[in-house]
Design a protein around this motif. Sequence first.
Motif, PDB file in Angstrom:
ATOM      1  N   ASP A   6     -37.413 -13.080  12.320  1.00 39.95           N
ATOM      2  CA  ASP A   6     -37.772 -13.825  11.122  1.00 39.95           C
ATOM      3  C   ASP A   6     -38.964 -13.185  10.414  1.00 39.95           C
ATOM      4  O   ASP A   6     -39.151 -13.360   9.227  1.00 39.95           O
ATOM      5  N   LYS A   7     -39.788 -12.463  11.124  1.00 39.18           N
ATOM      6  CA  LYS A   7     -40.959 -11.815  10.542  1.00 39.18           C
ATOM      7  C   LYS A   7     -40.592 -10.544   9.778  1.00 39.18           C
ATOM      8  O   LYS A   7     -41.396 -10.022   9.035  1.00 39.18           O
ATOM      9  N   GLY A   8     -39.428 -10.023   9.977  1.00 40.68           N
ATOM     10  CA  GLY A   8     -39.000  -8.824   9.279  1.00 40.68           C
ATOM     11  C   GLY A   8     -39.232  -7.552  10.072  1.00 40.68           C
ATOM     12  O   GLY A   8     -38.792  -6.491   9.672  1.00 40.68           O
ATOM     13  N   VAL A   9     -39.935  -7.631  11.191  1.00 41.75           N
ATOM     14  CA  VAL A   9     -40.201  -6.455  12.013  1.00 41.75           C
ATOM     15  C   VAL A   9     -39.750  -6.768  13.435  1.00 41.75           C
ATOM     16  O   VAL A   9     -40.178  -7.751  14.037  1.00 41.75           O
ATOM     17  N   THR A  10     -38.889  -5.920  13.956  1.00 38.28           N
ATOM     18  CA  THR A  10     -38.418  -6.147  15.318  1.00 38.28           C
ATOM     19  C   THR A  10     -39.468  -5.682  16.311  1.00 38.28           C
ATOM     20  O   THR A  10     -40.353  -4.891  15.985  1.00 38.28           O
ATOM     21  N   ALA A  11     -39.372  -6.186  17.516  1.00 35.59           N
ATOM     22  CA  ALA A  11     -40.313  -5.800  18.567  1.00 35.59           C
ATOM     23  C   ALA A  11     -40.169  -4.314  18.894  1.00 35.59           C
ATOM     24  O   ALA A  11     -41.165  -3.637  19.187  1.00 35.59           O
ATOM     25  N   GLU A  12     -38.947  -3.817  18.819  1.00 38.39           N
ATOM     26  CA  GLU A  12     -38.726  -2.392  19.096  1.00 38.39           C
ATOM     27  C   GLU A  12     -39.426  -1.518  18.051  1.00 38.39           C
ATOM     28  O   GLU A  12     -40.055  -0.519  18.386  1.00 38.39           O
ATOM     29  N   MET A  13     -39.319  -1.916  16.791  1.00 38.97           N
ATOM     30  CA  MET A  13     -39.944  -1.144  15.724  1.00 38.97           C
ATOM     31  C   MET A  13     -41.471  -1.201  15.843  1.00 38.97           C
ATOM     32  O   MET A  13     -42.162  -0.193  15.670  1.00 38.97           O
ATOM     33  N   GLN A  14     -42.005  -2.370  16.134  1.00 37.22           N
ATOM     34  CA  GLN A  14     -43.450  -2.507  16.295  1.00 37.22           C
ATOM     35  C   GLN A  14     -43.941  -1.662  17.462  1.00 37.22           C
ATOM     36  O   GLN A  14     -44.976  -0.977  17.364  1.00 37.22           O
ATOM     37  N   ASN A  15     -43.206  -1.649  18.544  1.00 35.64           N
ATOM     38  CA  ASN A  15     -43.570  -0.846  19.712  1.00 35.64           C
ATOM     39  C   ASN A  15     -43.508   0.639  19.365  1.00 35.64           C
ATOM     40  O   ASN A  15     -44.400   1.411  19.743  1.00 35.64           O
ATOM     41  N   LEU A  16     -42.495   1.058  18.621  1.00 37.64           N
ATOM     42  CA  LEU A  16     -42.353   2.456  18.228  1.00 37.64           C
ATOM     43  C   LEU A  16     -43.521   2.896  17.346  1.00 37.64           C
ATOM     44  O   LEU A  16     -44.093   3.967  17.536  1.00 37.64           O
ATOM     45  N   VAL A  17     -43.901   2.064  16.380  1.00 35.96           N
ATOM     46  CA  VAL A  17     -45.018   2.391  15.488  1.00 35.96           C
ATOM     47  C   VAL A  17     -46.320   2.488  16.278  1.00 35.96           C
ATOM     48  O   VAL A  17     -47.115   3.405  16.084  1.00 35.96           O
ATOM     49  N   GLN A  18     -46.542   1.537  17.177  1.00 32.87           N
ATOM     50  CA  GLN A  18     -47.770   1.553  17.971  1.00 32.87           C
ATOM     51  C   GLN A  18     -47.855   2.784  18.865  1.00 32.87           C
ATOM     52  O   GLN A  18     -48.944   3.318  19.089  1.00 32.87           O
ATOM     53  N   ARG A  19     -46.740   3.261  19.356  1.00 36.32           N
ATOM     54  CA  ARG A  19     -46.764   4.451  20.211  1.00 36.32           C
ATOM     55  C   ARG A  19     -46.933   5.735  19.420  1.00 36.32           C
ATOM     56  O   ARG A  19     -47.453   6.716  19.928  1.00 36.32           O
ATOM     57  N   ARG A  20     -46.476   5.759  18.169  1.00 38.58           N
ATOM     58  CA  ARG A  20     -46.482   6.993  17.379  1.00 38.58           C
ATOM     59  C   ARG A  20     -47.686   7.134  16.445  1.00 38.58           C
ATOM     60  O   ARG A  20     -47.961   8.225  15.982  1.00 38.58           O
ATOM     61  N   ILE A  21     -48.391   6.054  16.142  1.00 33.41           N
ATOM     62  CA  ILE A  21     -49.408   6.121  15.103  1.00 33.41           C
ATOM     63  C   ILE A  21     -50.608   6.976  15.523  1.00 33.41           C
ATOM     64  O   ILE A  21     -51.120   7.768  14.727  1.00 33.41           O
ATOM     65  N   TYR A  22     -51.093   6.869  16.743  1.00 30.84           N
ATOM     66  CA  TYR A  22     -52.268   7.635  17.150  1.00 30.84           C
ATOM     67  C   TYR A  22     -51.997   9.135  17.272  1.00 30.84           C
ATOM     68  O   TYR A  22     -52.801   9.934  16.789  1.00 30.84           O
ATOM     69  N   PRO A  23     -50.882   9.560  17.862  1.00 32.20           N
ATOM     70  CA  PRO A  23     -50.599  11.001  17.832  1.00 32.20           C
ATOM     71  C   PRO A  23     -50.418  11.535  16.407  1.00 32.20           C
ATOM     72  O   PRO A  23     -50.856  12.637  16.088  1.00 32.20           O
ATOM     73  N   PHE A  24     -49.819  10.731  15.537  1.00 31.09           N
ATOM     74  CA  PHE A  24     -49.639  11.141  14.141  1.00 31.09           C
ATOM     75  C   PHE A  24     -50.995  11.303  13.457  1.00 31.09           C
ATOM     76  O   PHE A  24     -51.246  12.293  12.766  1.00 31.09           O
ATOM     77  N   LEU A  26     -53.879  11.844  14.899  1.00 25.41           N
ATOM     78  CA  LEU A  26     -54.544  12.993  15.511  1.00 25.41           C
ATOM     79  C   LEU A  26     -54.019  14.293  14.922  1.00 25.41           C
ATOM     80  O   LEU A  26     -54.795  15.206  14.617  1.00 25.41           O
ATOM     81  N   MET A  27     -52.718  14.369  14.723  1.00 23.98           N
ATOM     82  CA  MET A  27     -52.132  15.566  14.129  1.00 23.98           C
ATOM     83  C   MET A  27     -52.649  15.773  12.704  1.00 23.98           C
ATOM     84  O   MET A  27     -52.978  16.901  12.319  1.00 23.98           O
ATOM     85  N   ILE A  28     -52.775  14.705  11.932  1.00 26.67           N
ATOM     86  CA  ILE A  28     -53.285  14.806  10.571  1.00 26.67           C
ATOM     87  C   ILE A  28     -54.728  15.312  10.584  1.00 26.67           C
ATOM     88  O   ILE A  28     -55.100  16.196   9.801  1.00 26.67           O
ATOM     89  N   VAL A  29     -55.567  14.766  11.469  1.00 27.09           N
ATOM     90  CA  VAL A  29     -56.972  15.182  11.547  1.00 27.09           C
ATOM     91  C   VAL A  29     -57.076  16.655  11.951  1.00 27.09           C
ATOM     92  O   VAL A  29     -57.867  17.411  11.381  1.00 27.09           O
ATOM     93  N   VAL A  30     -56.278  17.071  12.922  1.00 26.95           N
ATOM     94  CA  VAL A  30     -56.306  18.471  13.362  1.00 26.95           C
ATOM     95  C   VAL A  30     -55.845  19.390  12.234  1.00 26.95           C
ATOM     96  O   VAL A  30     -56.459  20.445  11.988  1.00 26.95           O
ATOM     97  N   LEU A  31     -54.799  19.012  11.522  1.00 26.23           N
ATOM     98  CA  LEU A  31     -54.327  19.830  10.409  1.00 26.23           C
ATOM     99  C   LEU A  31     -55.367  19.926   9.301  1.00 26.23           C
ATOM    100  O   LEU A  31     -55.555  20.993   8.708  1.00 26.23           O
ATOM    101  N   MET A  32     -56.074  18.847   9.020  1.00 23.62           N
ATOM    102  CA  MET A  32     -57.135  18.879   8.004  1.00 23.62           C
ATOM    103  C   MET A  32     -58.271  19.801   8.456  1.00 23.62           C
ATOM    104  O   MET A  32     -58.835  20.536   7.651  1.00 23.62           O
ATOM    105  N   GLY A  33     -58.616  19.767   9.744  1.00 17.49           N
ATOM    106  CA  GLY A  33     -59.648  20.650  10.263  1.00 17.49           C
ATOM    107  C   GLY A  33     -59.245  22.112  10.160  1.00 17.49           C
ATOM    108  O   GLY A  33     -60.042  22.957   9.741  1.00 17.49           O
ATOM    109  N   ILE A  34     -58.017  22.420  10.524  1.00 21.82           N
ATOM    110  CA  ILE A  34     -57.525  23.800  10.435  1.00 21.82           C
ATOM    111  C   ILE A  34     -57.487  24.249   8.982  1.00 21.82           C
ATOM    112  O   ILE A  34     -57.879  25.376   8.658  1.00 21.82           O
TER     113      ILE A  34
END
Length: 82
Positions: A6-24, A26-34
Motif C-alpha cells: 500500500d505504501k508503493g514500495v515493496t520490502a524487496e525494493m527497499q532492501n535492494l536500495v539500502q544494500r546498494r546506496i552506500y557502495p554507489f 562511495l563509487m561516486i566520491v572515488v570517481l570525483m576524487g580521481i
Amino acid sequence: MASSRDKGVTAEMQNLVQRRIYPFLLMIVVLMGILSFQVRQFKRLYEHIKNDKYLVGQRLVNYERKSGKQGTSPPPPQSSQE
C-alpha cells in the motif's frame, strides 16, 4: 491493516536500495576524487608545456640565496651581449 504494498514500495525494493546506496555513493566520491586529481595533473602538464614553449632562453637574474653569509661569493660575470 496496511501492507507494504500500500505504501508503493515493496520490502524487496527497499532492501535492494539500502544494500546498494552506500557502495554507489562511495563509487561516486572515488570517481570525483580521481577526476579532480586528473584535472590538477592536466593543468600542471599544460603549464609545463606552455613554459617549455614560451620561456625558451629566459634566465633567472639577480638571484641571491638568503643566508647568514652575505657577500662571500663573487657576483656572476656580466655578459656584453645584452
